[in-house]
Motif scaffolding. Structure first.
Motif, mmCIF file in Angstrom:
data_model
loop_
_atom_site.group_PDB
_atom_site.id
_atom_site.type_symbol
_atom_site.label_atom_id
_atom_site.label_comp_id
_atom_site.label_asym_id
_atom_site.label_seq_id
_atom_site.Cartn_x
_atom_site.Cartn_y
_atom_site.Cartn_z
ATOM 1 N N LEU A 121 0.833 -1.207 0.000
ATOM 2 C CA LEU A 121 0.000 0.000 0.000
ATOM 3 C C LEU A 121 0.865 1.254 0.000
ATOM 4 C CD1 LEU A 121 -2.811 1.165 0.016
ATOM 5 C CD2 LEU A 121 -2.864 0.908 2.512
ATOM 6 N N ALA A 122 1.960 1.243 0.755
ATOM 7 C CA ALA A 122 2.882 2.377 0.745
ATOM 8 C C ALA A 122 3.475 2.581 -0.644
ATOM 9 C CB ALA A 122 3.992 2.152 1.775
ATOM 10 N N GLU A 123 3.847 1.473 -1.291
ATOM 11 C CA GLU A 123 4.408 1.566 -2.639
ATOM 12 C C GLU A 123 3.354 2.058 -3.629
ATOM 13 O OE1 GLU A 123 6.914 -1.205 -5.828
ATOM 14 O OE2 GLU A 123 5.829 -2.154 -4.173
ATOM 15 N N LEU A 124 2.120 1.605 -3.461
ATOM 16 C CA LEU A 124 1.055 2.039 -4.360
ATOM 17 C C LEU A 124 0.824 3.540 -4.251
ATOM 18 C CD1 LEU A 124 -1.146 1.255 -6.389
ATOM 19 C CD2 LEU A 124 -2.666 0.805 -4.441
ATOM 20 N N GLY A 125 0.871 4.077 -3.032
ATOM 21 C CA GLY A 125 0.735 5.518 -2.868
ATOM 22 C C GLY A 125 1.857 6.276 -3.557
ATOM 23 N N ALA A 126 3.074 5.807 -3.387
ATOM 24 C CA ALA A 126 4.222 6.480 -4.005
ATOM 25 C C ALA A 126 4.151 6.422 -5.523
ATOM 26 C CB ALA A 126 5.518 5.852 -3.497
ATOM 27 N N VAL A 127 3.806 5.260 -6.061
ATOM 28 C CA VAL A 127 3.714 5.105 -7.513
ATOM 29 C C VAL A 127 2.578 5.956 -8.075
ATOM 30 C CG1 VAL A 127 3.107 3.448 -9.328
ATOM 31 C CG2 VAL A 127 4.840 2.867 -7.635
ATOM 32 N N ALA A 130 -6.523 3.387 6.888
ATOM 33 C CA ALA A 130 -5.688 3.181 5.704
ATOM 34 C C ALA A 130 -5.228 4.513 5.116
ATOM 35 C CB ALA A 130 -6.457 2.370 4.664
ATOM 36 N N LEU A 131 -6.099 5.525 5.106
ATOM 37 C CA LEU A 131 -5.698 6.833 4.588
ATOM 38 C C LEU A 131 -4.601 7.461 5.440
ATOM 39 C CD1 LEU A 131 -9.117 8.453 3.612
ATOM 40 C CD2 LEU A 131 -7.336 7.653 2.043
ATOM 41 N N GLY A 132 -4.711 7.317 6.755
ATOM 42 C CA GLY A 132 -3.666 7.836 7.625
ATOM 43 C C GLY A 132 -2.326 7.188 7.350
ATOM 44 N N PHE A 133 -2.354 5.882 7.082
ATOM 45 C CA PHE A 133 -1.120 5.166 6.747
ATOM 46 C C PHE A 133 -0.529 5.711 5.446
ATOM 47 C CE2 PHE A 133 0.966 1.727 4.402
ATOM 48 C CZ PHE A 133 1.905 1.287 5.327
ATOM 49 N N VAL A 134 -1.372 5.870 4.427
ATOM 50 C CA VAL A 134 -0.889 6.357 3.138
ATOM 51 C C VAL A 134 -0.364 7.787 3.261
ATOM 52 C CG1 VAL A 134 -1.568 6.931 0.771
ATOM 53 C CG2 VAL A 134 -2.375 4.815 1.818
#
Length: 291
Positions: free
Chosen positions: A23-29, A63-67
């Motif tokens: 999920l972190a990678e998806l946000g960055a991409v 999940a939004l807070g994590f992203v």
């Protein structure tokens, strides 16, 4: 035209142990390819058109807070928050917190909620539709009051707040963007005209979107609000971009939407490897920007 990503499927390669890093990678991409906003659904069980209820589903605001902690530019919200899941005072506080911690990137998408199965399954009250719309309007009014300088009480039919104190206030000024989701002509679009900064229509049909926006314009005239000031967004419901013909069809349809005043399209990755799928969108995102 801008594009956003709407993440609705969390059943990914690697399963739950890999979900956080992916999920972190998806946000960055998503930021790297030029997507302007990222959203999740506000559901507790998976919904039927994606898969069975026991598929993976993350709680949206957690999940939004994590992203938020793994991105820096993409705007963050749920498409859309169900009014029944959270008390409006807590919801306003959640959005303010997300906005502060993300540096002003939060938006509130909200609607009347619909999935009775997950309400009954987890013991969340699910009032009739007419009451849910009453609660939706009160929740919107409470959020707007809590995001203002008015710390006084709110005395509604369904919600009573003695003190609408909210500190710290959001970084977004005058408040986080308020998006109302749904296409109901008599109630939903009237609420858009009365309160919203943006609307979201779920359709891949140009004639339907044209009609809904005409209805919205009429409500704006009745409410005395500025139709042109409302951002028009659509959630793409067409197929994945697996072939050149599908990509061309998508771009042609987006050009038609843009001619109707739509400025943002939200796209959902369907595969179990969403990072690679989104990386493949980059040429489309660049071409959308020219519409």
């Amino acid at each position: 035209m801008r594009a956003g990503i709407h993440v609705a499927n969390f059943t990914w390669q690697g399963g739950p142990p890999e979900m956080g890093p992916r999920l972190a990678e998806l946000g960055a991409v998503s930021e790297q390819v030029g997507l302007s906003r990222l959203s999740f659904m506000d559901h507790l069980f998976q919904i039927g058109w994606i898969g069975p209820p026991d598929m993976d589903m993350l709680e949206g605001y957690t999940a939004l807070g994590f992203v938020a902690g793994h991105t820096s530019t993409i705007r963050l919200g749920l498409l859309v928050t169900g009014v029944t899941y959270r008390h409006p005072g807590m919801l306003a506080k959640q959005i303010s917190t997300l906005d502060v911690l993300s540096g002003g990137r939060a938006w509130l998408g909200i609607g009347a909620a619909w999935n009775e199965q997950e309400h009954v399954g987890l013991g969340v009250p699910f009032p009739p539709l007419s009451e849910r719309f009453e609660r939706l309007e009160e929740a919107i009014r409470i959020c707007l009051q809590m995001w203002s300088d008015d710390n006084g009480p709110f005395d509604g039919k369904h919600y009573q707040l003695a003190e609408t104190l909210n500190t710290p206030q959001s970084i977004s000024r005058p408040h986080p963007e308020l998006l109302i989701g749904g296409r109901g002509e008599r109630k939903t679009l009237r609420l858009v005209a009365r309160y919203a900064d943006a609307c979201n229509l779920t359709s891949s049909d140009v004639e339907e979107v044209r009609h809904k926006l005409s209805v919205l314009r009429g409500h704006c005239e009745t409410e005395g609000t500025d139709y042109d000031a409302i951002e028009k967004t659509v959630a793409w419901t067409g197929p994945a971009f697996d072939t050149e013909n599908e990509r061309a069809r998508f771009l042609d349809r987006m050009a038609e939407f843009a001619a109707e005043g739509v400025t943002t399209v939200t796209i959902t990755p369907y595969s179990d490897a969403p990072v690679a799928e989104v990386q493949g969108w980059e040429p489309l995102i660049q071409r959308l920007a020219d519409l």
